[in-house]
Design an enzyme around this catalytic site. Structure first.
Site, PDB file in Angstrom:
ATOM      1  N   GLU A 159       3.788   1.777   7.098  1.00 24.44           N
ATOM      2  CA  GLU A 159       5.042   1.725   6.352  1.00 24.44           C
ATOM      3  C   GLU A 159       6.105   2.572   7.056  1.00 24.44           C
ATOM      4  OE1 GLU A 159       6.133  -0.016   3.727  1.00 24.44           O
ATOM      5  OE2 GLU A 159       4.259  -1.127   3.669  1.00 24.44           O
TER       6      GLU A 159
ATOM      7  N   CYS B  80       2.498  -0.622   0.292  1.00 23.23           N
ATOM      8  CA  CYS B  80       3.687  -1.468   0.292  1.00 23.23           C
ATOM      9  C   CYS B  80       4.311  -1.508  -1.100  1.00 23.23           C
ATOM     10  CB  CYS B  80       3.339  -2.873   0.765  1.00 23.23           C
ATOM     11  SG  CYS B  80       4.776  -3.965   0.889  1.00 23.23           S
TER      12      CYS B  80
END
Length: 232
Positions: A206, A136
């Site tokens: 992601e 992240c």
């Protein structure tokens, strides 16, 4: 000899490139992304970040020295103050209503990604937790760097690019990279294997997060609303 995080980056290379090339990301760069798709993303990402900060705090509790505890706690606070405040600004700009916020439900991918992080947080070491949350940080910073020269007409997209390509964010990323490399030096082979697995799963999530927002992902079957249940 490669560092542990360099090894992680190499293993994740195909997933990494897919993240950078996803039409959601490229749409931000060009300014052609449907603003409703970005609006959907902001709501889901605000949910994600509220849980991400909690996992950062769990990491703080797993540290074996006070300095690391303090730094991990600072990262959790930073997520709340910097990133969530940015999303709150976007929510106002995108005219999200209080009713929408009250009735918000996480999409399957947002729910699954945060569940993955909590699973690592519940049973993993500090190194495992950092490996799980690192994509992240790292992917967003890489995207911010890649899009630095982009000039989308949409001001919100300009602000998003500036936030994740900034020097302050790069320093946070590098701090976590250095921390994970140090933890990997004393980790067992089994623990390093789990770190790799957690990292790669988060990289996949992601990518799926962009896809979720780009396709307005919904649960396959709609449940009855609370209002319907209360009047039945």
């Amino acid at each position: 000899m490669s560092t542990f995080t360099e090894i992680l980056r190499e293993k994740a290379a195909p997933i990494w490139e897919a993240n950078l090339e996803h039409p959601f990301v490229q749409g931000i760069a060009s300014g052609k992304l449907d603003l409703q798709s970005f609006r959907y993303y902001v709501l889901q990402d605000s949910y994600y970040l509220s849980h991400f900060a909690r996992v950062q705090a769990i990491g703080a509790s797993r540290a074996e020295d006070l300095n690391t505890t303090a730094r991990m706690a600072a990262h959790a606070q930073g997520t709340s103050q910097a990133e969530l405040s940015l999303h709150e600004k976007f929510i106002k700009q995108l005219q999200v209503t209080s009713e929408e916020l009250a009735n918000f439900q996480p999409a399957p991918t947002a729910y699954a990604y945060t569940s993955h992080l909590y699973r690592v947080g519940a049973s993993g070491s500090l190194g495992e937790i950092i490996a799980a949350i690192l994509p992240c940080y790292w992917i967003y910073y890489d995207i911010g760097q890649q899009l630095k020269g982009a000039t989308p007409d949409e001001p919100i997209y300009q602000e998003w690019i500036a936030a994740y390509g900034g020097e302050w964010f790069g320093e946070l990323v590098q701090e976590q990279l250095n921390r994970l490399d140090e933890l990997a030096k004393t980790a067992s082979e089994k623990e390093k294997g789990r770190m790799i697995d957690h990292f790669l799963i988060s990289c996949q999530y992601e990518y799926l997060f962009w896809e979720m927002a780009y396709t307005f992902e919904k649960w396959s079957i709609e449940a009855n609303s609370q209002e319907q249940l209360s009047t039945s």
